[in-house]
Design an enzyme around this catalytic site. Structure first.
Site, PDB file in Angstrom:
ATOM      1  N   PHE A  66       0.880  -1.176   0.000  1.00 19.32           N
ATOM      2  CA  PHE A  66       0.000   0.000   0.000  1.00 19.32           C
ATOM      3  C   PHE A  66       0.914   1.221   0.000  1.00 19.32           C
ATOM      4  O   PHE A  66       1.666   1.429   0.962  1.00 19.32           O
ATOM      5  CB  PHE A  66      -0.831  -0.066   1.287  1.00 19.32           C
ATOM      6  CG  PHE A  66      -1.838   1.027   1.512  1.00 19.32           C
ATOM      7  CD1 PHE A  66      -3.070   1.000   0.879  1.00 19.32           C
ATOM      8  CD2 PHE A  66      -1.579   2.044   2.428  1.00 19.32           C
ATOM      9  CE1 PHE A  66      -4.030   1.980   1.142  1.00 19.32           C
ATOM     10  CE2 PHE A  66      -2.537   3.023   2.697  1.00 19.32           C
ATOM     11  CZ  PHE A  66      -3.762   2.988   2.042  1.00 19.32           C
ATOM     12  N   PRO A 100       7.860  11.503   1.269  1.00 21.61           N
ATOM     13  CA  PRO A 100       8.806  12.204   2.159  1.00 21.61           C
ATOM     14  C   PRO A 100       8.167  13.450   2.791  1.00 21.61           C
ATOM     15  O   PRO A 100       8.420  13.744   3.950  1.00 21.61           O
ATOM     16  CB  PRO A 100       9.960  12.575   1.215  1.00 21.61           C
ATOM     17  CG  PRO A 100       9.901  11.571   0.121  1.00 21.61           C
ATOM     18  CD  PRO A 100       8.458  11.203  -0.049  1.00 21.61           C
ATOM     19  N   SER A 145       1.476  12.297   7.723  1.00 24.66           N
ATOM     20  CA  SER A 145       0.172  12.513   8.368  1.00 24.66           C
ATOM     21  C   SER A 145      -0.757  13.288   7.444  1.00 24.66           C
ATOM     22  O   SER A 145      -1.956  13.010   7.361  1.00 24.66           O
ATOM     23  CB  SER A 145       0.348  13.295   9.673  1.00 24.66           C
ATOM     24  OG  SER A 145       1.006  12.483  10.614  1.00 24.66           O
ATOM     25  N   ILE A 166       7.384   2.374   2.569  1.00 25.96           N
ATOM     26  CA  ILE A 166       6.435   1.424   2.003  1.00 25.96           C
ATOM     27  C   ILE A 166       6.751   0.003   2.474  1.00 25.96           C
ATOM     28  O   ILE A 166       7.774  -0.586   2.089  1.00 25.96           O
ATOM     29  CB  ILE A 166       6.410   1.519   0.445  1.00 25.96           C
ATOM     30  CG1 ILE A 166       6.150   2.979   0.021  1.00 25.96           C
ATOM     31  CG2 ILE A 166       5.351   0.570  -0.127  1.00 25.96           C
ATOM     32  CD1 ILE A 166       4.937   3.653   0.674  1.00 25.96           C
ATOM     33  N   ARG A 209      11.548 -15.847  39.319  1.00 20.77           N
ATOM     34  CA  ARG A 209      12.713 -15.092  39.806  1.00 20.77           C
ATOM     35  C   ARG A 209      12.702 -15.013  41.327  1.00 20.77           C
ATOM     36  O   ARG A 209      11.754 -14.516  41.931  1.00 20.77           O
ATOM     37  CB  ARG A 209      12.656 -13.672  39.213  1.00 20.77           C
ATOM     38  CG  ARG A 209      13.749 -12.760  39.701  1.00 20.77           C
ATOM     39  CD  ARG A 209      14.966 -12.864  38.808  1.00 20.77           C
ATOM     40  NE  ARG A 209      15.867 -11.748  39.054  1.00 20.77           N
ATOM     41  CZ  ARG A 209      17.028 -11.886  39.701  1.00 20.77           C
ATOM     42  NH1 ARG A 209      17.403 -13.073  40.158  1.00 20.77           N
ATOM     43  NH2 ARG A 209      17.811 -10.835  39.871  1.00 20.77           N
ATOM     44  N   GLN A 252      11.085  -3.613  32.444  1.00 18.99           N
ATOM     45  CA  GLN A 252      11.641  -3.139  33.721  1.00 18.99           C
ATOM     46  C   GLN A 252      11.656  -4.268  34.748  1.00 18.99           C
ATOM     47  O   GLN A 252      12.611  -4.421  35.505  1.00 18.99           O
ATOM     48  CB  GLN A 252      10.786  -1.962  34.219  1.00 18.99           C
ATOM     49  CG  GLN A 252      11.330  -1.261  35.444  1.00 18.99           C
ATOM     50  CD  GLN A 252      12.538  -0.392  35.146  1.00 18.99           C
ATOM     51  OE1 GLN A 252      12.862  -0.133  33.991  1.00 18.99           O
ATOM     52  NE2 GLN A 252      13.229   0.027  36.195  1.00 18.99           N
ATOM     53  N   GLY A 270      14.618  -6.548  34.760  1.00 19.63           N
ATOM     54  CA  GLY A 270      15.926  -6.012  35.125  1.00 19.63           C
ATOM     55  C   GLY A 270      16.868  -6.040  33.930  1.00 19.63           C
ATOM     56  O   GLY A 270      16.445  -5.824  32.790  1.00 19.63           O
ATOM     57  N   GLU A 297       0.188   3.973   9.859  1.00 21.81           N
ATOM     58  CA  GLU A 297      -1.270   3.974   9.631  1.00 21.81           C
ATOM     59  C   GLU A 297      -1.971   5.050  10.468  1.00 21.81           C
ATOM     60  O   GLU A 297      -3.057   4.839  11.005  1.00 21.81           O
ATOM     61  CB  GLU A 297      -1.876   2.586   9.868  1.00 21.81           C
ATOM     62  CG  GLU A 297      -1.541   1.653   8.713  1.00 21.81           C
ATOM     63  CD  GLU A 297      -2.206   0.298   8.801  1.00 21.81           C
ATOM     64  OE1 GLU A 297      -3.406   0.253   9.073  1.00 21.81           O
ATOM     65  OE2 GLU A 297      -1.505  -0.688   8.587  1.00 21.81           O
ATOM     66  N   GLU A 321      -1.032  11.207  17.175  1.00 17.07           N
ATOM     67  CA  GLU A 321      -1.509  12.589  17.086  1.00 17.07           C
ATOM     68  C   GLU A 321      -2.608  12.725  16.030  1.00 17.07           C
ATOM     69  O   GLU A 321      -3.544  13.520  16.194  1.00 17.07           O
ATOM     70  CB  GLU A 321      -0.337  13.532  16.764  1.00 17.07           C
ATOM     71  CG  GLU A 321       0.711  13.642  17.863  1.00 17.07           C
ATOM     72  CD  GLU A 321       1.595  12.413  18.021  1.00 17.07           C
ATOM     73  OE1 GLU A 321       1.595  11.527  17.128  1.00 17.07           O
ATOM     74  OE2 GLU A 321       2.276  12.313  19.053  1.00 17.07           O
TER      75      GLU A 321
HETATM   76  N1  COS Z   1     -13.996   7.452   4.926  1.00 19.44           N
HETATM   77  C1  COS Z   1     -14.545   8.081   3.872  1.00 19.44           C
HETATM   78  N2  COS Z   1     -14.249   9.358   3.549  1.00 19.44           N
HETATM   79  C2  COS Z   1     -13.358  10.011   4.316  1.00 19.44           C
HETATM   80  C3  COS Z   1     -12.739   9.404   5.421  1.00 19.44           C
HETATM   81  C4  COS Z   1     -13.102   8.089   5.727  1.00 19.44           C
HETATM   82  N3  COS Z   1     -12.568   7.449   6.760  1.00 19.44           N
HETATM   83  N4  COS Z   1     -11.912  10.301   6.004  1.00 19.44           N
HETATM   84  C5  COS Z   1     -11.999  11.430   5.292  1.00 19.44           C
HETATM   85  N5  COS Z   1     -12.872  11.247   4.273  1.00 19.44           N
HETATM   86  C6  COS Z   1     -13.273  12.254   3.279  1.00 19.44           C
HETATM   87  C7  COS Z   1     -13.937  13.418   3.934  1.00 19.44           C
HETATM   88  O1  COS Z   1     -15.317  13.186   4.091  1.00 19.44           O
HETATM   89  C8  COS Z   1     -13.653  14.516   2.947  1.00 19.44           C
HETATM   90  O2  COS Z   1     -14.570  14.389   1.884  1.00 19.44           O
HETATM   91  P1  COS Z   1     -15.082  15.664   1.016  1.00 19.44           P
HETATM   92  O3  COS Z   1     -13.911  16.107   0.208  1.00 19.44           O
HETATM   93  O4  COS Z   1     -16.191  15.113   0.193  1.00 19.44           O
HETATM   94  O5  COS Z   1     -15.532  16.692   2.039  1.00 19.44           O
HETATM   95  C9  COS Z   1     -12.268  14.160   2.429  1.00 19.44           C
HETATM   96  O6  COS Z   1     -12.098  12.759   2.649  1.00 19.44           O
HETATM   97  C10 COS Z   1     -11.171  14.926   3.120  1.00 19.44           C
HETATM   98  O7  COS Z   1     -11.295  14.703   4.514  1.00 19.44           O
HETATM   99  P2  COS Z   1     -10.607  15.654   5.597  1.00 19.44           P
HETATM  100  O8  COS Z   1     -10.960  17.077   5.284  1.00 19.44           O
HETATM  101  O9  COS Z   1     -10.912  15.142   6.951  1.00 19.44           O
HETATM  102  O10 COS Z   1      -9.071  15.450   5.221  1.00 19.44           O
HETATM  103  P3  COS Z   1      -7.753  16.045   5.846  1.00 19.44           P
HETATM  104  O11 COS Z   1      -6.845  16.410   4.728  1.00 19.44           O
HETATM  105  O12 COS Z   1      -8.091  17.041   6.907  1.00 19.44           O
HETATM  106  O13 COS Z   1      -7.030  14.756   6.497  1.00 19.44           O
HETATM  107  C11 COS Z   1      -6.492  13.072   8.116  1.00 19.44           C
HETATM  108  C12 COS Z   1      -7.543  13.997   7.448  1.00 19.44           C
HETATM  109  C13 COS Z   1      -5.381  13.784   8.866  1.00 19.44           C
HETATM  110  C14 COS Z   1      -7.342  12.304   9.075  1.00 19.44           C
HETATM  111  C15 COS Z   1      -5.897  12.139   7.037  1.00 19.44           C
HETATM  112  O14 COS Z   1      -5.027  12.820   6.178  1.00 19.44           O
HETATM  113  C16 COS Z   1      -5.172  10.950   7.632  1.00 19.44           C
HETATM  114  O15 COS Z   1      -5.786   9.974   8.037  1.00 19.44           O
HETATM  115  N6  COS Z   1      -3.825  11.028   7.686  1.00 19.44           N
HETATM  116  C17 COS Z   1      -3.015   9.948   8.124  1.00 19.44           C
HETATM  117  C18 COS Z   1      -2.637   9.150   6.950  1.00 19.44           C
HETATM  118  C19 COS Z   1      -2.044   7.870   7.327  1.00 19.44           C
HETATM  119  O16 COS Z   1      -2.632   7.080   8.040  1.00 19.44           O
HETATM  120  N7  COS Z   1      -0.827   7.644   6.822  1.00 19.44           N
HETATM  121  C20 COS Z   1      -0.180   6.434   7.004  1.00 19.44           C
HETATM  122  C21 COS Z   1      -0.213   5.696   5.707  1.00 19.44           C
HETATM  123  S1  COS Z   1      -0.384   4.011   5.823  1.00 19.44           S
HETATM  124  S2  COS Z   1       1.171   3.376   6.763  1.00 19.44           S
END
Ligand code: COS
Length: 389
Positions: free
Chosen positions: A128, A133, A137, A162, A271, A345, A348, A372, A376
């Site tokens: 996935f 870079p 988040s 990845i 222990r 811990q 030891g 994922e 935060e």
């Molecule tokens: N299911 C369906 N739709 C979703 C959704 C979900 N779980 N989460 C968000 N959406 C939709 C929203 O409804 C919104 O739709 P519209 O454009 O129609 O309004 C759109 O996606 C954007 O959502 P939002 O405004 O909440 O997006 P942000 O850019 O604010 O980002 C976070 C939200 C931070 C929550 C998101 O970027 C995230 O999850 N980041 C972490 C990514 C991650 O897990 N990375 C690791 C990769 S895998 S190791």
């Protein structure tokens, strides 16, 4: 040693889940994999998991899977049990699901037939590719682009962190198809390994070794059929996939925490110290009590998230469980870190000796608080949901 299965009696589970949990608890400890080379070991785990039929829980029945739909509770049981025995086995299992999840959710019949049965057998390794870079988040800030070219697409850019990078047979890759549209300008594609425009050779070494790489796309040509799901619908597809798998990350953390508690109990009973065992000290009893409660709190949130999703799917309600999955992921990974630290811990000096189980768990758990969706990000998701309710 056999993982404890008493939690399967909870009403979140039905008899099929209980049977799955018991079978797996018998199978997992009997597997022997030399994990000194993470890439070789990961391939071997995929083979073993495929041959035993466990990977069938990563895809729906229509594509050779074990259950009609992706079943969150089955995923939770599998990850919790595998992580108890081997975090790398859990990783190999989870990536087959995460890497193919978007194909299950949005693939055409032809895409599903081409990839999912092979994932379920362990014949194709999945990945996935979302993070970059400068876009971890803030996934919507990605820069990798896909432009129309020769009746298909051309991908340019870079993905990093990845999992299964350079051992995967295909990468579900997210790229900008409309640079000005933010999260509404992202599309998913299936990129086969071996595409001459893809370079996956840059491996990343991490504290708990598992296959990880940076992917570079240089005019990586894809046919039109490689598009996965709707044009510009990729961000939602990524989030929907994460909604399923975040609760299962919580389960992996839970499995590791349960193993740490198991090790702490065993060690404290054996222990000898000041004429009694470590377990006879009230200080030890208090710590064990705290560990057990942290684990049960995580377990209940994890099982709730999984049950809610399965229930919503079964009723056709299609209700989003993003906040509940975020609560489970945040709590289970943070609690597991504390439990494992307490177990270490208690050991030891032995706790930091390479080769002691709690030492490797201490390294294994750390990345789960980051990938994922870091803790935060989960806080943010939960906070937004509370404010909107
Ligand atoms: N299911 C369906 N739709 C979703 C959704 C979900 N779980 N989460 C968000 N959406 C939709 C929203 O409804 C919104 O739709 P519209 O454009 O129609 O309004 C759109 O996606 C954007 O959502 P939002 O405004 O909440 O997006 P942000 O850019 O604010 O980002 C976070 C939200 C931070 C929550 C998101 O970027 C995230 O999850 N980041 C972490 C990514 C991650 O897990 N990375 C690791 C990769 S895998 S190791």
């Amino acid at each position: 040693m056999r993982a404890d299965t008493r939690h399967l009696a909870l009403p979140f589970f039905d008899d099929a889940h209980r049977a799955l949990g018991e079978q797996l608890a018998g199978w997992a400890p009997a597997q022997q994999v030399d994990e000194s080379d993470d890439r070789r070991a990961c391939r071997q785990w995929v083979r073993l998991l495929g041959d035993a039929g466990w990977l069938r829980y990563c895809v729906p029945a229509s594509a050779g899977g074990a259950m009609d739909k992706l079943d969150s509770r089955a995923l939770v049981i599998l990850r919790e049990t595998l992580a108890f025995h081997s975090p790398l086995a859990d990783f190999a299992f989870a990536m087959q699901g995460l890497g193919s999840g978007a194909i299950t959710l949005a693939g055409t019949p032809a895409q599903q037939a081409a990839y999912l049965p092979a994932v379920a057998r362990g014949d194709k390794i999945a990945a996935f590719a979302l993070s970059e870079p400068d876009a971890g988040s803030d996934a919507g800030a990605m820069a990798t682009s896909a432009d129309a070219a020769d009746g298909g697409w051309a991908l340019n850019g870079c993905k990093t962190w990845i999992s299964n990078g350079d051992i995967a047979d295909f990468y579900v890759t997210f790229a900008k198809t409309d640079r000005e549209a933010g999260t509404r300008g992202i599309t998913a594609f299936i990129v086969d390994a071996g595409n001459p425009g893809l370079d996956s050779s840059e491996h990343i070494a991490v504290m708990a070794p598992h296959p990880l790489a940076t992917l570079k796309f240089a005019h990586c040509k894809l046919p039109g059929e490689a598009q996965l799901g709707a044009l510009n619908g990729g961000f939602k597809l990524a989030m929907q996939t994460l909604d399923i798998f975040r609760a299962s990350v919580a389960a992996a953390a839970l499995g590791m925490a349960r193993r740490a508690l198991f090790e702490a109990v065993r060690f404290s009973r054996e222990r000898k110290m000041f004429g009694q065992t470590l377990a006879d000290f009230q200080l030890t009893q208090a710590k064990i009590g705290e560990m057990a409660a942290l684990i049960d709190a995580a377990a209940l949130l994890t099982y709730r998230a999984a049950w809610l999703r399965d229930d919503s799917e079964a009723s056709g309600a299609g209700k989003r469980i993003t906040a509940e999955a975020a609560m489970a992921k945040m709590t289970a990974t943070e609690n597991a870190q504390r439990v494992i630290d307490m177990a270490l811990q208690m050991h030891g000096g032995l706790g930091v000796k390479v080769g002691t189980k709690v030492e490797s768990l201490y390294r294994d758990i750390r990345s789960l608080r980051i990938y994922e969706g870091a803790t935060e990000v989960q806080q943010l998701i939960i906070g937004k949901a509370v404010l909107q309710s």
